[in-house]
Design a protein around this motif. Structure first.
Motif, short mmCIF file in Angstrom:
data_model
loop_
_atom_site.label_atom_id
_atom_site.label_comp_id
_atom_site.label_asym_id
_atom_site.label_seq_id
_atom_site.Cartn_x
_atom_site.Cartn_y
_atom_site.Cartn_z
N LEU A 161 23.62 22.05 46.14
CA LEU A 161 23.82 22.34 44.63
C LEU A 161 24.84 23.67 44.56
O LEU A 161 25.62 23.72 43.61
CB LEU A 161 22.76 22.53 43.69
N LEU A 162 24.83 24.54 45.63
CA LEU A 162 25.63 25.73 45.40
C LEU A 162 26.72 25.66 46.71
O LEU A 162 27.26 26.93 46.65
CB LEU A 162 24.46 27.02 45.81
N SER A 163 26.90 24.36 47.07
CA SER A 163 28.16 24.32 47.89
C SER A 163 29.40 24.67 47.15
O SER A 163 29.59 24.46 45.90
CB SER A 163 28.29 22.98 48.73
N HIS A 197 32.30 21.80 39.12
CA HIS A 197 31.57 21.88 37.62
C HIS A 197 32.27 23.26 37.11
O HIS A 197 31.74 23.86 36.03
CB HIS A 197 30.00 22.29 37.91
N GLY A 198 33.18 23.59 37.60
CA GLY A 198 34.11 24.79 37.04
C GLY A 198 33.53 26.39 37.10
O GLY A 198 33.77 27.16 36.27
N PHE A 199 32.67 26.47 38.16
CA PHE A 199 32.22 27.66 38.54
C PHE A 199 33.13 28.24 39.61
O PHE A 199 33.69 27.66 40.16
CB PHE A 199 30.83 27.83 39.08
N THR A 200 33.18 29.72 39.67
CA THR A 200 33.68 30.49 40.64
C THR A 200 32.81 31.01 41.57
O THR A 200 31.90 31.67 40.89
CB THR A 200 34.70 31.74 39.95
N GLN A 201 33.06 31.14 42.80
CA GLN A 201 32.11 31.60 43.77
C GLN A 201 32.85 32.83 44.49
O GLN A 201 33.91 32.62 45.04
CB GLN A 201 31.50 30.52 44.68
N TYR A 202 32.16 33.90 44.47
CA TYR A 202 32.62 35.08 45.29
C TYR A 202 31.96 35.41 46.66
O TYR A 202 30.85 35.41 46.47
CB TYR A 202 32.74 36.31 44.23
N ARG A 203 32.59 36.05 47.58
CA ARG A 203 31.79 36.51 48.55
C ARG A 203 32.33 37.96 48.93
O ARG A 203 33.28 38.53 48.59
CB ARG A 203 32.46 35.93 50.05
N GLY A 208 36.93 28.00 43.13
CA GLY A 208 37.16 28.01 41.51
C GLY A 208 38.35 28.70 41.08
O GLY A 208 39.04 29.23 41.65
N PRO A 209 38.09 28.91 39.75
CA PRO A 209 39.17 29.61 38.69
C PRO A 209 38.81 30.97 38.83
O PRO A 209 37.89 31.53 39.31
CB PRO A 209 39.09 29.03 37.57
N GLY A 210 40.02 31.77 38.56
CA GLY A 210 39.70 33.46 38.65
C GLY A 210 40.46 34.03 39.51
O GLY A 210 40.95 33.50 40.53
N PRO A 211 40.60 35.28 39.74
CA PRO A 211 41.46 36.17 40.39
C PRO A 211 40.94 35.78 41.82
O PRO A 211 39.64 35.86 42.14
CB PRO A 211 40.97 37.64 40.18
N ASP A 212 41.80 36.19 42.93
CA ASP A 212 41.42 36.04 44.27
C ASP A 212 40.53 36.98 44.81
O ASP A 212 39.82 36.80 45.82
CB ASP A 212 42.84 35.79 45.13
N LEU A 213 40.72 38.12 44.16
CA LEU A 213 40.08 39.31 44.59
C LEU A 213 39.62 40.25 43.57
O LEU A 213 40.52 40.45 42.69
CB LEU A 213 40.85 40.33 45.60
N ILE A 214 38.51 40.77 43.63
CA ILE A 214 38.10 41.73 42.42
C ILE A 214 37.72 42.96 43.31
O ILE A 214 36.84 42.95 44.30
CB ILE A 214 36.59 41.22 41.81
N ASP A 257 36.34 45.52 50.57
CA ASP A 257 37.34 45.76 49.61
C ASP A 257 36.63 45.50 48.21
O ASP A 257 37.32 45.98 47.22
CB ASP A 257 38.53 45.15 49.78
N GLY A 258 35.80 44.52 48.18
CA GLY A 258 35.36 44.17 46.53
C GLY A 258 34.69 42.77 46.92
O GLY A 258 33.79 42.26 47.72
N TYR A 259 35.25 41.88 46.13
CA TYR A 259 34.70 40.36 46.33
C TYR A 259 35.84 39.51 46.01
O TYR A 259 36.95 39.73 45.51
CB TYR A 259 33.96 40.08 44.94
N GLU A 260 35.94 38.71 47.17
CA GLU A 260 37.02 37.71 47.49
C GLU A 260 36.65 36.43 46.93
O GLU A 260 35.38 35.87 47.44
CB GLU A 260 37.20 37.44 49.23
#
Length: 93
Positions: free
Chosen positions: A57-59, A66-72, A83-89, A76-79
């Motif tokens: 479900l969290l793959s 389902h329109g969610f964004t996942q970051y790692r 999903g949509p959104g900035p490539d790096l926070i 430096d922050g979060y890559e």
């Protein structure tokens, strides 16, 4: 609580002629009669399908679909993984 499938042995009503299912605790005795008409019945074996695990479900593919964004988290922050959104926070310094 498991869901058990029952099949009527002879006769029966509209409810039980094609079989019926009962949600029963494992400690409950096996039902021997239709709850509606009292016709004799027996529990039948049926296969089950395990519920998809949380991992699938969290793959990234499922989350993105389902329109969610996942970051790692990185140094430096979060890559972004998917999903949509900035490539790096970036982390504030």
């Amino acid at each position: 609580m498991p869901l058990y499938r029952y099949q009527v042995e002879t006769g029966g009503c509209d409810y039980c002629q094609k079989g019926f299912e009962l949600l029963q605790p494992t400690s409950a005795p096996t039902t021997t009669a239709c709850p509606h008409c009292g016709a004799s019945c027996r529990r039948v074996f049926c296969s089950f399908r395990p519920v998809a695990g949380v991992k699938s479900l969290l793959s990234p593919k499922n989350l993105e679909r389902h329109g969610f964004t996942q970051y790692r988290r990185t140094s430096d922050g979060y890559e972004k993984v998917c999903g949509p959104g900035p490539d790096l926070i970036r982390r504030p310094r």
